[in-house]
Design a protein around this motif. Structure first.
Motif, PDB file in Angstrom:
ATOM      1  N   TYR A  41      38.119  41.037  47.135  1.00 19.39           N
ATOM      2  CA  TYR A  41      37.338  41.963  46.317  1.00 19.39           C
ATOM      3  C   TYR A  41      36.804  41.294  45.045  1.00 19.39           C
ATOM      4  N   ALA A  42      36.502  40.016  45.166  1.00 16.22           N
ATOM      5  CA  ALA A  42      35.960  39.276  44.018  1.00 16.22           C
ATOM      6  C   ALA A  42      34.641  39.866  43.542  1.00 16.22           C
ATOM      7  N   SER A  43      33.868  40.451  44.453  1.00 13.73           N
ATOM      8  CA  SER A  43      32.591  41.050  44.055  1.00 13.73           C
ATOM      9  C   SER A  43      32.796  42.236  43.120  1.00 13.73           C
ATOM     10  N   LYS A  44      33.982  42.825  43.147  1.00 11.92           N
ATOM     11  CA  LYS A  44      34.316  43.916  42.240  1.00 11.92           C
ATOM     12  C   LYS A  44      35.015  43.413  40.982  1.00 11.92           C
ATOM     13  N   GLY A  45      35.198  42.092  40.887  1.00 12.75           N
ATOM     14  CA  GLY A  45      35.878  41.520  39.732  1.00 12.75           C
ATOM     15  C   GLY A  45      37.385  41.432  39.894  1.00 12.75           C
ATOM     16  N   LEU A  46      37.898  41.688  41.100  1.00  9.81           N
ATOM     17  CA  LEU A  46      39.333  41.696  41.326  1.00  9.81           C
ATOM     18  C   LEU A  46      39.777  40.469  42.107  1.00  9.81           C
ATOM     19  N   SER A  47      40.925  39.917  41.743  1.00 10.23           N
ATOM     20  CA  SER A  47      41.533  38.845  42.525  1.00 10.23           C
ATOM     21  C   SER A  47      43.037  39.057  42.543  1.00 10.23           C
ATOM     22  N   PHE A  48      43.648  38.850  43.720  1.00  7.03           N
ATOM     23  CA  PHE A  48      45.071  39.047  43.911  1.00  7.03           C
ATOM     24  C   PHE A  48      45.754  37.705  44.138  1.00  7.03           C
ATOM     25  N   THR A  49      46.924  37.533  43.573  1.00  7.53           N
ATOM     26  CA  THR A  49      47.765  36.389  43.882  1.00  7.53           C
ATOM     27  C   THR A  49      49.153  36.910  44.221  1.00  7.53           C
ATOM     28  N   GLY A  50      49.784  36.304  45.219  1.00  7.65           N
ATOM     29  CA  GLY A  50      51.125  36.727  45.595  1.00  7.65           C
ATOM     30  C   GLY A  50      51.133  37.628  46.815  1.00  7.65           C
ATOM     31  N   ASP A  51      52.078  38.552  46.858  1.00  2.87           N
ATOM     32  CA  ASP A  51      52.400  39.307  48.065  1.00  2.87           C
ATOM     33  C   ASP A  51      51.596  40.597  48.198  1.00  2.87           C
ATOM     34  N   ALA A  52      50.279  40.485  48.163  1.00  5.70           N
ATOM     35  CA  ALA A  52      49.389  41.644  48.307  1.00  5.70           C
ATOM     36  C   ALA A  52      48.651  41.522  49.635  1.00  5.70           C
ATOM     37  N   TRP A  53      48.926  42.455  50.539  1.00  8.28           N
ATOM     38  CA  TRP A  53      48.330  42.422  51.873  1.00  8.28           C
ATOM     39  C   TRP A  53      47.566  43.711  52.162  1.00  8.28           C
ATOM     40  N   SER A  92      59.559  41.284  46.265  1.00  6.75           N
ATOM     41  CA  SER A  92      58.217  40.740  46.379  1.00  6.75           C
ATOM     42  C   SER A  92      57.443  41.097  45.113  1.00  6.75           C
ATOM     43  N   GLY A  93      56.305  40.455  44.950  1.00  8.05           N
ATOM     44  CA  GLY A  93      55.489  40.759  43.785  1.00  8.05           C
ATOM     45  C   GLY A  93      54.096  40.187  43.921  1.00  8.05           C
ATOM     46  N   PHE A  94      53.136  40.823  43.280  1.00 10.13           N
ATOM     47  CA  PHE A  94      51.791  40.272  43.231  1.00 10.13           C
ATOM     48  C   PHE A  94      51.168  40.574  41.871  1.00 10.13           C
ATOM     49  N   THR A  95      50.175  39.774  41.544  1.00 10.32           N
ATOM     50  CA  THR A  95      49.424  39.948  40.300  1.00 10.32           C
ATOM     51  C   THR A  95      47.969  40.215  40.648  1.00 10.32           C
ATOM     52  N   LEU A  96      47.377  41.157  39.960  1.00 13.70           N
ATOM     53  CA  LEU A  96      45.967  41.467  40.120  1.00 13.70           C
ATOM     54  C   LEU A  96      45.259  41.155  38.813  1.00 13.70           C
ATOM     55  N   ASN A  97      44.264  40.280  38.866  1.00 14.01           N
ATOM     56  CA  ASN A  97      43.433  39.960  37.704  1.00 14.01           C
ATOM     57  C   ASN A  97      42.103  40.702  37.829  1.00 14.01           C
ATOM     58  N   PHE A  98      41.622  41.188  36.690  1.00 14.16           N
ATOM     59  CA  PHE A  98      40.387  41.962  36.665  1.00 14.16           C
ATOM     60  C   PHE A  98      39.422  41.292  35.697  1.00 14.16           C
ATOM     61  N   ALA A  99      38.363  40.684  36.247  1.00 13.31           N
ATOM     62  CA  ALA A  99      37.370  40.019  35.409  1.00 13.31           C
ATOM     63  C   ALA A  99      36.734  41.044  34.469  1.00 13.31           C
ATOM     64  N   GLY A 100      36.738  40.751  33.180  1.00  9.05           N
ATOM     65  CA  GLY A 100      36.177  41.676  32.202  1.00  9.05           C
ATOM     66  C   GLY A 100      37.181  42.678  31.688  1.00  9.05           C
ATOM     67  N   GLY A 101      38.319  42.811  32.376  1.00  7.18           N
ATOM     68  CA  GLY A 101      39.375  43.694  31.919  1.00  7.18           C
ATOM     69  C   GLY A 101      39.115  45.161  32.224  1.00  7.18           C
ATOM     70  N   PHE A 102      40.107  45.992  31.939  1.00  2.27           N
ATOM     71  CA  PHE A 102      39.981  47.431  32.095  1.00  2.27           C
ATOM     72  C   PHE A 102      40.710  48.110  30.940  1.00  2.27           C
ATOM     73  N   VAL A 103      40.362  49.348  30.678  1.00  8.92           N
ATOM     74  CA  VAL A 103      40.835  50.024  29.470  1.00  8.92           C
ATOM     75  C   VAL A 103      41.391  51.408  29.789  1.00  8.92           C
ATOM     76  N   ASN A 104      42.177  51.920  28.843  1.00 10.44           N
ATOM     77  CA  ASN A 104      42.619  53.319  28.794  1.00 10.44           C
ATOM     78  C   ASN A 104      43.621  53.723  29.879  1.00 10.44           C
ATOM     79  N   GLU A 105      43.270  53.471  31.154  1.00 12.02           N
ATOM     80  CA  GLU A 105      44.110  54.035  32.210  1.00 12.02           C
ATOM     81  C   GLU A 105      43.911  53.294  33.529  1.00 12.02           C
ATOM     82  N   PHE A 106      45.013  53.092  34.238  1.00 11.61           N
ATOM     83  CA  PHE A 106      44.998  52.585  35.602  1.00 11.61           C
ATOM     84  C   PHE A 106      45.683  53.634  36.472  1.00 11.61           C
ATOM     85  N   SER A 107      45.020  54.078  37.530  1.00 11.14           N
ATOM     86  CA  SER A 107      45.611  55.093  38.391  1.00 11.14           C
ATOM     87  C   SER A 107      45.612  54.620  39.837  1.00 11.14           C
TER      88      SER A 107
END
Length: 218
Positions: A41-53, A92-107
């Motif tokens: 989902y790089a086109s949305k600015g998202l990248s996952f590392t680790g145990d995200a399937w 297990s664990g994974f990290t999600l990076n968001f290009a440009g960041g996000f604010v206020n709330e994650f749901s």
């Protein structure tokens, strides 16, 4: 001429307004098979590392292999080291990076098994680094009571915070968590400043307003 001046003034005011924040979401309905998410989902600015399937159910008319049951949904995200193997006893664990960041709330929508011990953490740096902005634990968890189904009890959770998050980290026991409908609030472009195109439009409006006033004065 007054009408012209008013129109130009409105154009100037509009040009100087910062861009409006928006909402970006991922529902995983584009998935057709089990896949490690990575940069899918790089086109949305998202990248996952680790145990995200990415997991696609084979129930409810869906074309995948997972034992996941949720109305009007086939795809989701599983926290897993290798979802087609037997679960590990390790976390297990994974990290999600968001290009440009996000604010206020994650749901998000989730289904967690008993004793999943899931923790969600939001950071102001990439890669789950920097300052911890907010965290959530004790997600409602319970094993599905429908025979042959692994995940069927779904809940909605939101994590509110101050500042701009660049990444989030999710940990829990292997194959005990499914996520769906991730939703992020994207920050206003350029913070509190107008976008460059808006600045150019504002300068043009100022020039036109000055020209109109000089013509009136003649």
């Amino acid at each position: 001429m007054r009408a012209t001046s008013k129109l130009l003034a409105l154009a100037l005011a509009g040009a100087l307004q910062p861009a409006v924040a928006g909402v970006m979401s991922v529902d995983f309905e584009d998935l057709t098979n089990v896949v490690q998410l990575g940069d899918r989902y790089a086109s949305k600015g998202l990248s996952f590392t680790g145990d995200a399937w990415g997991m696609v159910s084979r129930l409810n008319g869906c074309p995948g292999v997972g034992l996941v049951l949720r109305a009007d949904s086939c795809g989701g995200l599983m926290l897993a080291q290798q979802p087609t193997d037997d679960p590990s006893t390790d976390k297990s664990g994974f990290t999600l990076n968001f290009a440009g960041g996000f604010v206020n709330e994650f749901s998000f929508v989730y289904s967690a098994l008993a004793d999943s011990d899931v923790v969600v953490e939001l950071y102001d740096g990439r890669g789950g680094q920097g300052n911890l902005l907010a965290s959530a634990a004790n997600l409602n968890a319970g094993n599905c009571t429908i025979p042959g189904v692994q995940f069927c009890e779904w809940n909605t959770r939101s994590v509110k915070f101050d500042g701009t998050a660049q990444s989030l980290r999710i940990t829990g026991f292997d194959q005990t968590l499914m996520l769906d409908d991730l939703s992020f609030i994207t920050p206003t472009a350029g913070g509190d400043l107008p976008e460059p195109g808006g600045v150019a439009l504002a300068l043009s409006a100022l020039g036109a307003l000055g020209w109109a006033r000089r013509r009136t004065a003649r």
